[in-house]
Structures are given as structure tokens and as C-alpha cells.
Design an enzyme around this catalytic site. Structure first.
Site, short mmCIF file in Angstrom:
data_model
loop_
_atom_site.label_atom_id
_atom_site.label_comp_id
_atom_site.label_asym_id
_atom_site.label_seq_id
_atom_site.Cartn_x
_atom_site.Cartn_y
_atom_site.Cartn_z
N ASP A 70 0.98 -1.14 0.06
CA ASP A 70 0.09 0.04 0.01
C ASP A 70 0.79 1.24 -0.04
OD1 ASP A 70 -2.56 1.35 0.43
OD2 ASP A 70 -1.69 2.13 2.26
N VAL A 104 3.37 2.93 -1.52
CA VAL A 104 4.82 3.15 -1.22
C VAL A 104 5.33 4.44 -1.54
CG1 VAL A 104 4.95 0.70 -1.90
CG2 VAL A 104 5.51 2.53 -3.53
N GLU A 140 1.51 -0.04 -4.73
CA GLU A 140 0.76 1.01 -5.13
C GLU A 140 1.74 2.25 -4.94
OE1 GLU A 140 -3.09 3.79 -3.55
OE2 GLU A 140 -1.93 2.61 -2.12
N ASP A 181 -2.68 4.19 -11.65
CA ASP A 181 -3.62 4.93 -11.78
C ASP A 181 -3.76 5.88 -12.70
OD1 ASP A 181 -4.64 3.96 -9.54
OD2 ASP A 181 -3.94 5.37 -8.23
N ASP A 182 -2.76 6.29 -13.58
CA ASP A 182 -2.85 6.93 -14.78
C ASP A 182 -3.77 6.33 -15.81
OD1 ASP A 182 -1.14 8.76 -13.30
OD2 ASP A 182 0.37 8.65 -15.04
N HIS A 218 -6.04 4.18 -14.87
CA HIS A 218 -7.72 4.23 -14.66
C HIS A 218 -8.15 5.70 -14.86
CE1 HIS A 218 -10.33 5.61 -11.32
NE2 HIS A 218 -10.74 4.47 -11.54
N HIS A 219 -7.30 6.71 -14.39
CA HIS A 219 -8.13 7.99 -14.54
C HIS A 219 -8.29 8.38 -15.73
CE1 HIS A 219 -6.61 8.10 -10.27
NE2 HIS A 219 -5.58 8.94 -10.45
N GLY A 252 -14.51 3.45 -3.26
CA GLY A 252 -14.95 3.82 -1.96
C GLY A 252 -14.47 5.26 -1.28
N ASN A 253 -13.41 5.70 -2.09
CA ASN A 253 -13.10 7.21 -1.72
C ASN A 253 -13.92 8.21 -2.45
OD1 ASN A 253 -11.05 6.38 0.38
ND2 ASN A 253 -9.61 6.08 -1.62
#
Length: 615
Positions: A278, A280, A315, A340-341, A343-344, A416-417
Site C-alpha cells: 500500500d 509505497v 501502489e 492509476d494513470d 484508470h484516471h 470507496g473514496n
């Protein structure tokens, strides 16, 4: 590395604890009923109720500074704790079990007593399809045994690895798990150590690898007694959670060993196949040999020792290719990272959302998506308006295998966020959900689904906690409401994390999967995964060979992976997509389509996609 902190010799166990802050003496207390350490730091006996207890004076270890040891009669399940300088009896920092939660006494665990049933040689990350799963909401029961009973359909779906969200003890019964303590133990309401072994054993028997999400960057505020023992945290650095975990200040050798050996224990004692690390980027570490490099080397060494593949997935918010670059090439050596890039860019393209960190991606979402499909990072030395600065570092596609990046449309974080924990299915059509699935499951990255995504689950996944401290519960509730009120939400509309109904709403409703459009989406995911497993071009790790075309205004995107072309129409209008080449064969399509004609144009209905071979 990774040796047990307590070694059993018949009915005698050697207990040991690193407690450099003990000035005069450390006492081992054996036995007693359920009890709790005193949270206020008061001295005295912390065990309540009846029950025989024995105290044993611990001796300083002459070979290890700050360590104390004692031999005492004990067996699997024996409860114990440590008292420093006459203070309260506290749980063991390296506790293998917390039967009464983070504040209770620790219990001895004999890992050798479990009889494994599934022979297992491991399952490597290349070619994987991951499935992120939260034990507490995957079933209404919220236990590991109940989750294990639901694994067979995932194996039939084509999933190769289950990624479990954190299972370390945390306050109360229900929570996300990211405020855990006792990094060697298993949350008791989930079933404790034995249930976790049964879960992994069941998964392996079905051919599923298992990955565990571990949190090294902070520990929960409740039940965290580590500072009483030693300098586990430092004010040299600060994080969003307060003082940083001590990776580089005085005493950090033992803290690093604490984290490293707990990580190896999951891989050895519970037979996990990998770990997800998680955040890092929140591990403040200025030493020449970083903790992450040390951990990577140790995991590779354990993999060789056990003769089965093991891997680490980070992560990371750094946008730094060195995270996954092998150590011999000057990198940190983690085996993969969440992207995440990607994903975004996908989220912005699907939803049109442009708030917060989506802003840069939403300006030209298909261009952003094309860039991440070919170069992994969107921010690779470019300006990030969300951060107010230049961010990231370029990645060389020719030197980086694409499987080292996980691609996903949804995760626990990205659902969730959100204020209401709403999934993509709350606002997108089945066709756009199908497009997202096609992109994730035929794209260049290692795919990952979030539980229920395969049938377009409409149950939300909201932020929930079960803090037993009323003041902490109030602070969490009010803090979350203030956070979203600042972005225009009415405070009363934000679900109360402490309300049991918030967790209950987040549990999967499997009856959905038998109804439309969910059943169709489930079949779509199953067929896409089967296609990925059977078609070599879709598992090709060469990122440099991925070719992308798009039309921002018409809202279509197409990409090529070897002999396979994938086309997506995100528009509410039909699209004509020039694929060129021969006509090809339609392998899969969300809506009926004809192969490209002699003009090389594929005609796609609105909000649909197709996978074409040849051409």
C-alpha cells in the site's frame, strides 16, 4: 530472515521482544482470560476477570541490543503479553494472533500444526488476471470461510489470482483494513489464522493464486502500542497519518526487519503468492539501500528457497519507472505496480468527470488514454494541475514489460473514496461498462477487477469503520463529512462510516448476476478473459508494439496488439472507425457488427465495442 519470533521446544516456548525503551525490566505474562491493554498508559495489571496467570522475568539478549527473551510453558492458543518496567501488559508487536482484537492479549500460533491439502507450485504474475476482494463485504457473513465457499465461480470465470484487501487486526468487526495493527496477525472476526490458511488452501486447490494487501506506511491509531516498545515511528518525516514509520532514523534497522519479516511470514506461513504494498510513495526512506530494495531482494531469495514464484505489487503515486525496474538495472526491483494513470484516463473518458486529479485527464481523455496504453504513465515529466507541479518520469516502452503494470477500471480506492461509494454501474450504460471491460481485459496491462465488477454490480462500496473509541469514531465521521462538504456535498448525504448499515449496503448482492443486464455482462467478462488466455497477442508483454488511434470529437478509440484490433465507440451515436487492412474476423462484439468492409472501416453502434482478428 523470516524466522519465527517464538520458537517452540516441546511444551516450552522461547518468547522474545524488541523493547529498547524498557529501562529496567520486562515481564512476560502467560495465561489469563480475555483482557485488554490499557489505552491510557496507566500502570498496573491489564488483565480482567478470573484465570490463572504466571509472570516470567525476561533477560536482556547479550547479542542483540534492545531484545529481551524468556522461556515459558506454552502451546498453540496460549495467551500472553509483555509489561515494560512494571507498566500495563501489552500485546506482542510480533503477535501471530489477537483473539480479542488489537487491544487484547496475544496468543501463540503453531503454524506447523496446519495440514495443507493442496499441492502448489505457485502461479506467476505474467499472464495473470487479478480480482480484488474485501473479505468483510464479499459475502454477507463477512468471513474467510464464507469467501472461500465463493471462489469456484471466480476460477470458472478465468481469474488467476485473488487479491485480498488487508486482513491484519483492526478495531471492531467491520472496516476496510487499512487501519490495522499487529502486522503478523489475522483479523479475528474474519476467522483468524486457521481460516486464512483454509482460504489460501481452497484457492490453491482451485488453481487460484492469492495476493495479500499489506500496509507498511502507517498503523491504525487504535491498538497501536508500538511506540511504547521502541522507535517504530520518527518525526524526521511526516505523512498524512502523522509521524512516519522509522525507516532511516536511529533504531530503523530493527523497524525495517520488523516489516520485512512480517512480509516474508505471509509468503511462507500462509503460502501467499504475492503482496500488494500500500502507498509505497508514503514510505519516507533516505538510506542508500532503501527498504523496498531490501524487501524485493528478500522476496526473490525466498522464492528461490521455496522454488515457487513470488512477487510484489506496489501502489505508487510517483510515476517513476524505477519502481518496477529490476535491481540489477539500477531499479527498486518491485515486480509490478498499480497504474492509476490508466484508470484516471479511462474514468474521465467514460464519465466526463473532471474534478480533482481527473482534471488533466479530462482535457483530452482519449489522448490521455492513448498515451497510457502506449507509455503507461500519463504524467511522465508533464505538469500536473492537481499537484501544482511537474510530475513523473518517462518510461522506455522497449525496456519495460507491460505486465508490470496493473490496469483496471475500478478498485476499492476509486469507488470507496467517492462520497457515496458509487460504482461505474450507477451511472454508465451496460454498453459503456462493456467497453471498460474490453479495454481492461484486452489491453496491454495485467488486468484487475474489483469484486462484483464482472456482473456490473450496483451495490455501492462505501467507507465504513467500527471504531470502539467514541471520540475516534466521532472524529472519523465528522472528518469525512467535512471533506466532502468542501466539494459541495451536503454533509447529511454522506454515509456515516460508523453506521452498520453502511457496511451492509456495501455487501455484494449475488442475485443480480442472474438478471439482465448483469447476466450479459458476466458472460461478456467470461468470454473476454477466455480470449485473453487463449490468444497469444493479448498476453504479449511488449508495450512498444501497441498501436493506438482515436478521434476525440467522435469519441472512438482503437488499438492494435499483434494480429488483434480492439475498437471502442464511447459515443451515443454510431461511429465509423477506419481500421484499414483486410476485413478480418469479429472475435467478440457487444452488439452485432459486420467485419470492416473493403474500405477498412468498422461501423460500430453507439456505446459498444468489438474485438477483431486479422486485417
Amino acid at each position: 530472515m523470516g524466522e519465527e519470533c517464538r520458537r517452540q521446544r516441546g511444551t516450552t516456548v522461547q518468547f522474545e521482544v524488541w523493547a529498547p525503551r524498557a529501562q529496567d525490566h520486562v515481564t512476560l505474562r502467560i495465561g489469563g482470560p480475555a483482557g485488554h491493554a490499557t489505552a491510557d498508559g496507566a500502570t498496573g495489571d491489564s488483565i480482567t476477570g478470573d484465570g490463572a496467570t504466571t509472570d516470567h522475568a525476561m533477560a536482556r539478549d547479550p547479542l542483540r541490543d534492545g531484545w529481551w527473551t524468556a522461556d515459558a510453558p506454552a502451546a498453540d492458543g496460549t495467551r500472553y503479553g509483555f509489561a515494560l518496567d512494571g507498566g500495563p501488559v501489552l500485546p506482542d508487536p510480533r503477535s501471530r494472533r489477537q483473539p480479542d482484537g488489537p487491544d487484547g492479549l496475544s496468543a501463540v500460533v503453531d503454524h506447523a500444526s496446519y495440514e495443507w491439502t493442496a499441492p502448489w507450485r505457485g502461479r506467476p504474475l505474467p499472464g495473470a488476471v487479478l480480482y480484488e476482494l474485501h473479505v468483510g463485504t464479499f459475502t454477507n457473513e463477512g468471513t474467510l470461510d464464507a469467501a472461500a465457499d465463493r471462489l469456484a465461480p471466480l476460477a470458472a470465470l478465468g481469474i488467476t489470482h485473488i487479491e485480498l484487501m488487508p486482513v491484519c487486526p483492526f478495531p471492531g468487526t467491520h472496516g476496510w483494513g487499512y487501519e490495522g495493527v499487529s502486522l503478523w496477525a489475522v483479523h479475528e472476526p474474519y476467522g483468524g489464522p486457521e481460516a486464512l490458511k483454509r482460504f489460501v488452501d481452497t484457492a490453491h486447490g482451485l488453481g487460484l493464486g492469492v495476493v495479500l494487501d499489506v500496509v507498511h506506511n502507517h498503523l491504525g491509531p487504535s491498538g497501536n502500542y508500538l511506540p511504547r516498545y521502541g522507535p517504530y515511528f520518527t518525526d524526521t518525516h511526516h505523512t498524512p497519518w502523522g509521524s512516519a514509520v522509522n525507516l532511516d532514523a536511529p533504531g530503523s534497522d530493527e523497524v525495517r526487519a520488523y516489516l520485512l519479516r512480517s512480509a516474508l511470514a505471509w509468503l511462507r506461513d500462509y503460502r501467499f503468492d504475492g503482496l500488494r504494498l500500500d502507498a509505497v510513495h508514503a514510505l519516507a526512506d533516505t538510506r542508500a539501500l532503501t527498504f523496498l530494495e531490501e524487501l524485493s531482494a528478500a522476496v526473490d531469495g525466498l522464492s528461490a528457497e521455496l522454488a515457487r514464484p513470488l512477487f510484489l505489487i506496489a501502489e505508487s503515486d510517483l510515476g517513476d519507472p524505477r519502481t518496477t525496474t529490476p535491481r540489477p538495472q539500477g531499479g527498486i526491483g518491485l515486480h509490478a505496480q498499480w497504474n492509476d494513470d490508466f484508470h484516471h484516463a479511462l474514468h474521465a473518458a467514460l464519465t466526463g468527470e473532471s474534478q480533482g486529479y481527473y482534471a488533466d485527464f479530462a482535457a483530452q481523455p482519449l489522448a490521455a488514454l492513448a498515451k497510457t496504453l502506449t507509455r503507461a504513465f500519463f504524467h511522465d515529466g508533464t505538469y500536473s494541475s492537481f499537484r501544482g507541479r511537474t510530475h513523473g518520469r518517462p518510461l522506455d516502452p522497449a525496456r519495460t514489460s507491460s505486465y508490470r503494470f496493473l490496469g483496471y477500471a475500478q478498485t476499492h480506492d476509486q469507488i470507496g473514496n467517492r462520497a457515496l461509494g458509487d460504482r461505474l454501474s450507477a451511472t454508465l450504460s451496460p454498453g459503456l461498462l462493456a467497453c471498460a471491460a474490453a479495454l481492461v481485459l484486452t489491453g496491454p496491462f495485467t488486468p484487475m477487477l474489483f469484486m462484483g465488477e464482472e456482473w456490473g454490480a450496483r451495490t455501492p462500496w462505501q467507507f465504513f469503520t467500527d471504531h470502539q473509541d467514541p471520540e475516534l469514531a466521532k472524529a472519523v465521521r465528522n472528518g469525512r463529512r467535512r471533506e466532502f462538504a468542501a466539494h459541495g456535498w451536503a454533509e447529511e448525504s454522506i454515509p456515516d462510516p460508523q453506521d452498520p448499515a453502511t457496511r451492509d449496503r456495501s455487501c455484494l448482492d449475488r442475485t443480480e448476476a442472474a438478471r439482465e443486464p448483469h447476466a450479459r455482462l458476466l458472460a461478456w467478462h467470461r468470454d473476454l478473459i477466455a480470449l485473453r488466455h487463449s490468444h497469444p497477442d493479448l498476453s504479449d508483454p511488449d508495450l512498444a508494439t501497441v498501436k493506438v488511434a482515436y478521434d476525440e470529437e467522435a469519441r472512438w478509440l482503437a488499438y492494435r496488439r499483434g494480429d488483434v484490433r480492439v475498437a471502442l465507440n464511447l459515443s451515443a451515436s454510431p461511429a465509423e472507425i477506419p481500421l484499414g487492412g483486410r476485413s478480418g474476423q469479429v472475435l467478440m462484439a457487444w452488439e452485432p457488427v459486420e467485419p470492416p468492409g473493403a474500405d477498412g472501416v468498422l461501423r460500430l453502434p453507439p456505446e459498444s465495442c468489438a474485438v477483431i482478428a486479422g486485417g
